[in-house]
Design a protein around this motif. Structure first.
Motif, PDB file in Angstrom:
ATOM      1  N   PRO A  71       3.094  -6.950   5.085  1.00 45.47           N
ATOM      2  CA  PRO A  71       4.529  -6.784   4.846  1.00 45.47           C
ATOM      3  C   PRO A  71       4.945  -5.316   4.769  1.00 45.47           C
ATOM      4  O   PRO A  71       4.206  -4.474   4.241  1.00 45.47           O
ATOM      5  CB  PRO A  71       4.740  -7.483   3.496  1.00 45.47           C
ATOM      6  CG  PRO A  71       3.613  -8.451   3.385  1.00 45.47           C
ATOM      7  CD  PRO A  71       2.454  -7.792   4.049  1.00 45.47           C
ATOM      8  N   GLU A  72       6.138  -5.019   5.295  1.00 47.22           N
ATOM      9  CA  GLU A  72       6.714  -3.676   5.183  1.00 47.22           C
ATOM     10  C   GLU A  72       7.411  -3.586   3.819  1.00 47.22           C
ATOM     11  O   GLU A  72       8.631  -3.676   3.708  1.00 47.22           O
ATOM     12  CB  GLU A  72       7.678  -3.419   6.329  1.00 47.22           C
ATOM     13  CG  GLU A  72       6.996  -3.444   7.687  1.00 47.22           C
ATOM     14  CD  GLU A  72       7.993  -3.361   8.830  1.00 47.22           C
ATOM     15  OE1 GLU A  72       8.848  -2.442   8.822  1.00 47.22           O
ATOM     16  OE2 GLU A  72       7.933  -4.218   9.727  1.00 47.22           O
ATOM     17  N   SER A  73       6.604  -3.420   2.797  1.00 46.28           N
ATOM     18  CA  SER A  73       7.086  -3.486   1.422  1.00 46.28           C
ATOM     19  C   SER A  73       6.743  -2.203   0.685  1.00 46.28           C
ATOM     20  O   SER A  73       5.628  -1.684   0.807  1.00 46.28           O
ATOM     21  CB  SER A  73       6.445  -4.684   0.709  1.00 46.28           C
ATOM     22  OG  SER A  73       6.833  -4.760  -0.631  1.00 46.28           O
ATOM     23  N   PHE A  74       7.717  -1.691  -0.096  1.00 49.08           N
ATOM     24  CA  PHE A  74       7.548  -0.454  -0.841  1.00 49.08           C
ATOM     25  C   PHE A  74       8.023  -0.668  -2.273  1.00 49.08           C
ATOM     26  O   PHE A  74       9.025  -1.343  -2.501  1.00 49.08           O
ATOM     27  CB  PHE A  74       8.379   0.676  -0.212  1.00 49.08           C
ATOM     28  CG  PHE A  74       7.977   1.033   1.185  1.00 49.08           C
ATOM     29  CD1 PHE A  74       7.214   2.162   1.445  1.00 49.08           C
ATOM     30  CD2 PHE A  74       8.379   0.247   2.259  1.00 49.08           C
ATOM     31  CE1 PHE A  74       6.854   2.497   2.739  1.00 49.08           C
ATOM     32  CE2 PHE A  74       8.021   0.574   3.565  1.00 49.08           C
ATOM     33  CZ  PHE A  74       7.261   1.702   3.805  1.00 49.08           C
ATOM     34  N   GLU A  75       7.311  -0.081  -3.243  1.00 49.20           N
ATOM     35  CA  GLU A  75       7.717  -0.139  -4.642  1.00 49.20           C
ATOM     36  C   GLU A  75       7.517   1.239  -5.268  1.00 49.20           C
ATOM     37  O   GLU A  75       6.631   1.989  -4.860  1.00 49.20           O
ATOM     38  CB  GLU A  75       6.906  -1.189  -5.411  1.00 49.20           C
ATOM     39  CG  GLU A  75       7.157  -2.620  -4.957  1.00 49.20           C
ATOM     40  CD  GLU A  75       6.403  -3.641  -5.801  1.00 49.20           C
ATOM     41  OE1 GLU A  75       5.635  -3.215  -6.687  1.00 49.20           O
ATOM     42  OE2 GLU A  75       6.586  -4.840  -5.558  1.00 49.20           O
ATOM     43  N   TRP A  76       8.322   1.553  -6.292  1.00 50.77           N
ATOM     44  CA  TRP A  76       8.222   2.859  -6.930  1.00 50.77           C
ATOM     45  C   TRP A  76       8.986   2.871  -8.246  1.00 50.77           C
ATOM     46  O   TRP A  76       9.730   1.945  -8.558  1.00 50.77           O
ATOM     47  CB  TRP A  76       8.782   3.949  -6.009  1.00 50.77           C
ATOM     48  CG  TRP A  76      10.251   3.811  -5.714  1.00 50.77           C
ATOM     49  CD1 TRP A  76      11.290   4.399  -6.394  1.00 50.77           C
ATOM     50  CD2 TRP A  76      10.864   3.037  -4.677  1.00 50.77           C
ATOM     51  NE1 TRP A  76      12.494   4.045  -5.847  1.00 50.77           N
ATOM     52  CE2 TRP A  76      12.267   3.193  -4.780  1.00 50.77           C
ATOM     53  CE3 TRP A  76      10.372   2.215  -3.655  1.00 50.77           C
ATOM     54  CZ2 TRP A  76      13.166   2.571  -3.936  1.00 50.77           C
ATOM     55  CZ3 TRP A  76      11.267   1.592  -2.801  1.00 50.77           C
ATOM     56  CH2 TRP A  76      12.646   1.777  -2.936  1.00 50.77           C
ATOM     57  N   VAL A  77       8.792   3.934  -9.021  1.00 46.44           N
ATOM     58  CA  VAL A  77       9.589   4.222 -10.206  1.00 46.44           C
ATOM     59  C   VAL A  77      10.595   5.283  -9.801  1.00 46.44           C
ATOM     60  O   VAL A  77      10.216   6.368  -9.342  1.00 46.44           O
ATOM     61  CB  VAL A  77       8.708   4.719 -11.371  1.00 46.44           C
ATOM     62  CG1 VAL A  77       9.580   5.127 -12.563  1.00 46.44           C
ATOM     63  CG2 VAL A  77       7.717   3.640 -11.787  1.00 46.44           C
TER      64      VAL A  77
END
Length: 272
Positions: A71-77
């Protein structure tokens, strides 16, 4: 005393370290892609302490993700990588933001009363009710938010009866993680069986509460809050001093605030 900035960095470091412990980490510029050997996680995250992220960095990572078939998935603070949200939008992704809450003294969590007929239990690695608890959480996340609904024990039983090989594999991985002390799980039960649950991911003195969900038919009775408080108690007992979670929206965040959690920032997620 820790400042908000210290807490945010500790949380960002925790997210990175847990993924590095449980998945393969592949760096690409200021981003790291995490790949597990079975199932997720597959998301990319900014490397803690790294340089700012540009739309070009996002585009490069998306090409890698497509080539790998993940998946083209991104997570961050948001507060530890302020360039990420704008870069993701400029690269054509849809960005969502969620309140980030922390509790710096988990042992002091406010413990709500359980509604009549509901009880909580820590799920062990060999607990036969683990699939039922996980089925409740999956059903809960298909109907996000705090609104009540018709989905209840009958739908849980139907979901269990139609479990796929992937569901069975994920259950097995949860059992393994519980056995190794990498996850703690709490389930909520009535005489009709499991109605909800949630998880704790501890690492050192920092822990994250994830996946708290209750069947919509049992919502607005304080069950999710009670699950969260019990997970906080488990965290405190295991030496966790900083506990955090990401709420779906402001309404859900208010549930956690009543337990003593404080909003200190926000997390971001981007997908096509």
């Amino acid at each position: 005393m820790s400042t908000t900035g210290d807490l945010l960095r500790d949380i960002d470091d925790h997210c990175d370290a847990v993924l590095r412990r449980d998945a393969e980490a592949r760096p690409f510029g200021p981003l790291t892609l995490f790949l597990a050997d079975r199932g997720g996680p597959f998301q990319a995250r900014p490397t803690p302490g790294g340089a700012g992220v540009t739309p070009g960095d996002i585009a490069t990572m998306r090409r890698v993700q497509r080539e790998l078939g993940v998946p083209e998935s991104f997570e961050w603070v948001d507060q530890t990588c302020p360039s990420m949200a704008a870069a993701a939008r400029a690269a054509g992704l849809v960005v969502t933001t969620h309140p980030l809450l922390a509790l710096t003294h988990p042992a002091a969590v406010m413990v709500p009363d359980l509604p009549d007929g509901v009880r909580l239990r820590v799920i062990t690695a060999d607990d036969p009710d683990l699939p039922g608890v996980r089925a409740c959480v999956r059903l809960a996340f298909r109907c996000p938010g705090t609104a009540t609904g018709a989905i209840g024990p009958a739908e849980r039983d139907s979901a269990l009866a139609s479990s796929t090989d992937d569901d069975l594999d994920r259950n097995a991985r949860y059992r393994e993680r519980i056995q190794r002390g990498r996850t703690a799980m709490v389930g909520a039960f009535t005489d009709e069986g499991a109605v909800g649950g949630g998880n704790l991911t501890p690492l050192g003195q920092v822990g994250e509460i994830v996946g708290v969900g209750v069947l919509p038919a049992l919502r607005r009775q304080g069950v999710a809050a009670a699950i969260t408080a019990r997970l906080a108690q488990e965290a405190a007992g295991g030496g966790v001093r900083t506990l955090f979670l990401s709420a779906q929206d402001e309404a859900v965040a208010r549930v956690y605030a009543r337990l003593g959690f404080t909003c200190i920032g926000s997390t971001g997620r981007a997908e096509p």
